[in-house]
Design an enzyme around this catalytic site. Structure first.
Site, PDB file in Angstrom:
ATOM      1  N   GLU A 136      13.718  -2.664   8.683  1.00  0.00           N
ATOM      2  CA  GLU A 136      12.422  -2.728   8.274  1.00  0.00           C
ATOM      3  C   GLU A 136      12.760  -4.034   9.338  1.00  0.00           C
ATOM      4  O   GLU A 136      14.169  -4.759   8.940  1.00  0.00           O
ATOM      5  CB  GLU A 136      12.697  -3.441   6.896  1.00  0.00           C
TER       6      GLU A 136
ATOM      7  N   ARG B  11       2.166  -3.686  -5.600  1.00  0.00           N
ATOM      8  CA  ARG B  11       3.199  -3.504  -4.680  1.00  0.00           C
ATOM      9  C   ARG B  11       4.973  -3.998  -4.662  1.00  0.00           C
ATOM     10  O   ARG B  11       5.440  -3.358  -3.844  1.00  0.00           O
ATOM     11  CB  ARG B  11       2.734  -3.436  -3.269  1.00  0.00           C
TER      12      ARG B  11
ATOM     13  N   TYR C 197      -7.651  -4.911 -11.746  1.00  0.00           N
ATOM     14  CA  TYR C 197      -7.184  -4.092 -12.985  1.00  0.00           C
ATOM     15  C   TYR C 197      -5.931  -5.258 -13.449  1.00  0.00           C
ATOM     16  O   TYR C 197      -5.933  -5.597 -12.872  1.00  0.00           O
ATOM     17  CB  TYR C 197      -6.886  -2.995 -12.790  1.00  0.00           C
TER      18      TYR C 197
ATOM     19  N   ASP D 240       0.113   4.100   7.591  1.00  0.00           N
ATOM     20  CA  ASP D 240      -0.634   3.133   8.182  1.00  0.00           C
ATOM     21  C   ASP D 240      -0.595   3.593  10.308  1.00  0.00           C
ATOM     22  O   ASP D 240      -1.359   3.301  10.572  1.00  0.00           O
ATOM     23  CB  ASP D 240      -0.872   1.889   7.408  1.00  0.00           C
TER      24      ASP D 240
HETATM   25  C1  LIG Z   1      -7.247  -4.802  -0.020  1.00  0.00           C
HETATM   26  C2  LIG Z   1      -6.385  -3.760   0.339  1.00  0.00           C
HETATM   27  C3  LIG Z   1      -6.483  -3.720  -0.706  1.00  0.00           C
HETATM   28  C4  LIG Z   1      -5.355  -1.630  -0.776  1.00  0.00           C
HETATM   29  N1  LIG Z   1      -5.107  -1.076  -1.813  1.00  0.00           N
HETATM   30  C5  LIG Z   1      -4.802   0.600  -1.783  1.00  0.00           C
HETATM   31  C6  LIG Z   1      -4.721   0.576  -3.546  1.00  0.00           C
HETATM   32  O1  LIG Z   1      -5.299   0.550  -4.428  1.00  0.00           O
HETATM   33  N2  LIG Z   1      -4.220   2.062  -2.789  1.00  0.00           N
HETATM   34  C7  LIG Z   1      -3.521   2.578  -1.918  1.00  0.00           C
HETATM   35  O2  LIG Z   1      -2.810   3.130  -1.872  1.00  0.00           O
HETATM   36  N3  LIG Z   1      -3.942   1.546  -1.182  1.00  0.00           N
HETATM   37  C8  LIG Z   1      -3.740   0.666  -0.908  1.00  0.00           C
HETATM   38  N4  LIG Z   1      -4.028  -0.498   0.049  1.00  0.00           N
HETATM   39  C9  LIG Z   1      -3.143   0.243   1.416  1.00  0.00           C
HETATM   40  C10 LIG Z   1      -2.116   0.299   1.341  1.00  0.00           C
HETATM   41  O3  LIG Z   1      -1.079  -0.901   1.448  1.00  0.00           O
HETATM   42  C11 LIG Z   1      -1.438   0.365   3.261  1.00  0.00           C
HETATM   43  O4  LIG Z   1      -1.833   1.536   3.068  1.00  0.00           O
HETATM   44  C12 LIG Z   1      -0.029   0.714   2.491  1.00  0.00           C
HETATM   45  O5  LIG Z   1       1.045   0.097   2.401  1.00  0.00           O
HETATM   46  C13 LIG Z   1       0.311   1.384   4.513  1.00  0.00           C
HETATM   47  O6  LIG Z   1       2.083   1.351   4.086  1.00  0.00           O
HETATM   48  P1  LIG Z   1       2.983   1.576   5.422  1.00  0.00           P
HETATM   49  O7  LIG Z   1       4.096   2.358   5.234  1.00  0.00           O
HETATM   50  O8  LIG Z   1       2.256   2.998   6.310  1.00  0.00           O
HETATM   51  O9  LIG Z   1       2.576   0.782   6.558  1.00  0.00           O
HETATM   52  P2  LIG Z   1       3.069  -0.557   6.205  1.00  0.00           P
HETATM   53  O10 LIG Z   1       3.485  -1.610   4.495  1.00  0.00           O
HETATM   54  O11 LIG Z   1       1.816  -2.190   6.484  1.00  0.00           O
HETATM   55  O12 LIG Z   1       4.831  -0.946   5.792  1.00  0.00           O
HETATM   56  C14 LIG Z   1       5.311  -1.220   7.654  1.00  0.00           C
HETATM   57  C15 LIG Z   1       6.461  -1.906   7.772  1.00  0.00           C
HETATM   58  O13 LIG Z   1       6.997  -1.255   8.993  1.00  0.00           O
HETATM   59  C16 LIG Z   1       7.797  -2.996   9.143  1.00  0.00           C
HETATM   60  N5  LIG Z   1       7.266  -2.844  10.850  1.00  0.00           N
HETATM   61  C17 LIG Z   1       6.650  -3.831  11.426  1.00  0.00           C
HETATM   62  N6  LIG Z   1       6.964  -3.084  13.339  1.00  0.00           N
HETATM   63  C18 LIG Z   1       8.582  -2.596  12.674  1.00  0.00           C
HETATM   64  C19 LIG Z   1       9.643  -2.414  13.971  1.00  0.00           C
HETATM   65  N7  LIG Z   1       8.864  -2.832  15.177  1.00  0.00           N
HETATM   66  N8  LIG Z   1      10.702  -2.232  12.873  1.00  0.00           N
HETATM   67  C20 LIG Z   1      11.507  -2.449  12.604  1.00  0.00           C
HETATM   68  N9  LIG Z   1      10.001  -2.891  10.973  1.00  0.00           N
HETATM   69  C21 LIG Z   1       8.771  -2.802  11.208  1.00  0.00           C
HETATM   70  C22 LIG Z   1       7.460  -4.042   8.629  1.00  0.00           C
HETATM   71  O14 LIG Z   1       7.490  -5.066   8.679  1.00  0.00           O
HETATM   72  C23 LIG Z   1       6.292  -3.865   7.564  1.00  0.00           C
HETATM   73  O15 LIG Z   1       7.201  -3.655   6.221  1.00  0.00           O
HETATM   74  C24 LIG Z   1      -5.328  -1.248   0.101  1.00  0.00           C
HETATM   75  C25 LIG Z   1      -5.298  -2.243   1.603  1.00  0.00           C
HETATM   76  C26 LIG Z   1      -5.741  -3.875   1.887  1.00  0.00           C
HETATM   77  C27 LIG Z   1      -5.642  -4.520   2.438  1.00  0.00           C
END
Ligand SMILES: Cc1cc2nc3c(=O)[nH]c(=O)nc-3n(C[C@H](O)[C@H](O)[C@H](O)COP(=O)(O)OP(=O)(O)OC[C@H]3O[C@@H](n4cnc5c(N)ncnc54)[C@H](O)[C@@H]3O)c2cc1C
Length: 403
Positions: free
Chosen positions: A39, A113, A227, A308
């Site tokens: 991370e 979160r 909520y 994502d």
């Molecule tokens: C307004 C809003 C409301 C939302 N509400 C919901 C909801 O109610 N329910 C739901 O399911 N989803 C919701 N989401 C979506 C959800 O927050 C994301 O889809 C989810 O957090 C994605 O998780 P992830 O692990 O793919 O990416 P992220 O959470 O973005 O994690 C990526 C991680 O990778 C790290 N990183 C980046 N580049 C590197 C690198 N090169 N080397 C090492 N680490 C790195 C970052 O620091 C980060 O910690 C919402 C989003 C928004 C914007």
């Protein structure tokens, strides 16, 4: 190319310790693999706010044994109440609570979160096959004779980690997706919408917002979701409006304070109830929402995308984290189905996930358009919703929550 019972477990490096990366780390370790999760951030301290975790996500978290740990920090809303923004009148309600659990095999939860991340970090740290390193940014990778070498920067140091496979779970702005050649042409595009997020102390929130339910208010070109969180101590509020945001509008877009009705005119003519909740927020954080086509390919040899990074989505179905959790469990199942065979496992993972995630991306976009209708189209939408029975409302969610 199966691995015998005494074969050395495969080693997977995960780039990104968000919800997707950490769930994948746990799922892979439970499937018998060795995992190093890297991370970039120095720690897992709080970013973000509330998350809705629909039954499709909760079922998978439960399969990982996380339900006891999730019990305390989460709440189970009894229903979603949909209201008109102008007059506060109820348009429809979707029952959740025990009905959700009976229908979809798992409860519908809301959680902060940071609390979900805390549960995942604790479970990963307790697993002997997982090594988590914070403050470590993955910067590249190179194919080697029998695997892959991941290059990571940790302060002034460059680490080189040998692995069998690397999973990029580095979020919506995934650099690794581009580096792996899985998405140059389709950078994230500003969606024309901004999500404003706030946590309102329960003591300052209006009564309707303190109920154990999710509120969804629909207005022209804007909607509001709220909520309760953390034993009901605070109310998570997300207000989404259509905006003419530009990157240079505000130097620090993450910490805008003030009254949202003043910051975004979209809410100025909403009912006093809705404006009362909006006005109770001590501080708003602004999230410009970006849209991006899901990756058409999720894998290249020994590399896979997750969360994502593979399929960012607009948040209108509350499914971004849920889909990342689905990815994690599908990835682990693919490795279990193809022991020792990285190529076959990655192919099975993409086959299991790409169409489903793309369907959720498209449905999320459509949902946003429906929520923001105006004039006669909004009236027609409300009429249709009012005519739906509770069972009809639930059955429209079966494809999403029942999977
Ligand atoms: C307004 C809003 C409301 C939302 N509400 C919901 C909801 O109610 N329910 C739901 O399911 N989803 C919701 N989401 C979506 C959800 O927050 C994301 O889809 C989810 O957090 C994605 O998780 P992830 O692990 O793919 O990416 P992220 O959470 O973005 O994690 C990526 C991680 O990778 C790290 N990183 C980046 N580049 C590197 C690198 N090169 N080397 C090492 N680490 C790195 C970052 O620091 C980060 O910690 C919402 C989003 C928004 C914007």
């Amino acid at each position: 190319m199966g691995a015998g019972p005494s074969a050395k477990p495969l080693h997977v490096v995960i780039a990104g310790g968000g919800i997707g990366g950490l769930t994948a780390a746990l799922a892979l370790a439970q499937a018998g693999l060795r995992v190093t999760a890297l991370e970039r951030a120095p720690g897992f301290e709080e970013v973000g706010a509330g998350l809705q975790l629909a039954p499709n996500a909760v079922r998978r978290l439960r399969a990982l044994g996380l339900m006891p740990a999730l019990e305390r920090p989460s709440l189970r809303p009894e229903l979603v109440r949909i209201r008109g923004a102008g007059d506060s009148a109820e348009i429809a309600r979707i029952p959740l609570g025990p009905i959700a659990e009976l229908r979809w095999g798992a409860p519908y939860l809301v959680i902060h979160r940071a609390d979900l991340l805390g549960v995942l970090v604790a479970a990963c740290k307790a697993h002997p096959a997982i090594d988590i390193m914070t403050g470590t940014e993955v910067v590249g990778f190179a194919a080697t004779a029998g695997g892959v070498e991941v290059a990571a920067r940790r302060g002034a140091e460059t680490l080189r980690i040998a692995a069998d496979c690397v999973i990029a779970a580095d979020g919506v702005r995934s650099r690794l997706r581009e580096r792996f050649g899985l998405g140059f042409a389709d950078r994230p595009v500003w969606s024309g919408r901004t999500a404003w997020r706030a946590l309102v102390p329960a003591a300052q929130a209006p009564d309707f917002a303190r109920k154990l339910e999710t509120g969804l208010w629909l207005g022209p070109r804007a909607h509001l979701v709220h909520y309760p969180l953390r034993q009901g101590d605070s109310i998570n509020v997300v207000a989404i409006s259509e905006d003419a945001w530009r990157a240079d509008d505000a130097p620090d877009i993450w910490s805008i304070s003030g009254d949202l009705t003043a910051l975004s005119p979209a809410f100025a003519r909403w009912s006093p109830d809705a404006r009362g909740l909006i006005a109770a927020a001590p501080e708003w954080r602004r999230w410009p929402l970006f849209d991006r086509a899901p990756a058409s390919r999720w894998t290249v040899p020994r590399v896979g995308l997750l969360g994502d990074a593979a399929h960012p989505m607009l948040p209108f179905l509350g499914q971004g984290a849920g889909q990342a959790i689905e990815d994690a469990s599908a990835l682990a199942a693919a490795f279990q189905g193809h022991p020792g065979d990285v190529a076959a496992a990655l192919a099975a993972y993409q086959a299991a996930r790409a169409a489903r995630a793309a369907a959720v991306v498209v449905a999320s976009r459509r949902q946003g358009a429906i929520y923001h209708l105006r004039g006669p189209m909004a009236l027609a939408r409300n009429l249709v919703m009012k005519r739906h029975s509770a069972n009809q409302m639930l059955s429209r969610l079966d494809w999403l929550y029942g999977e």
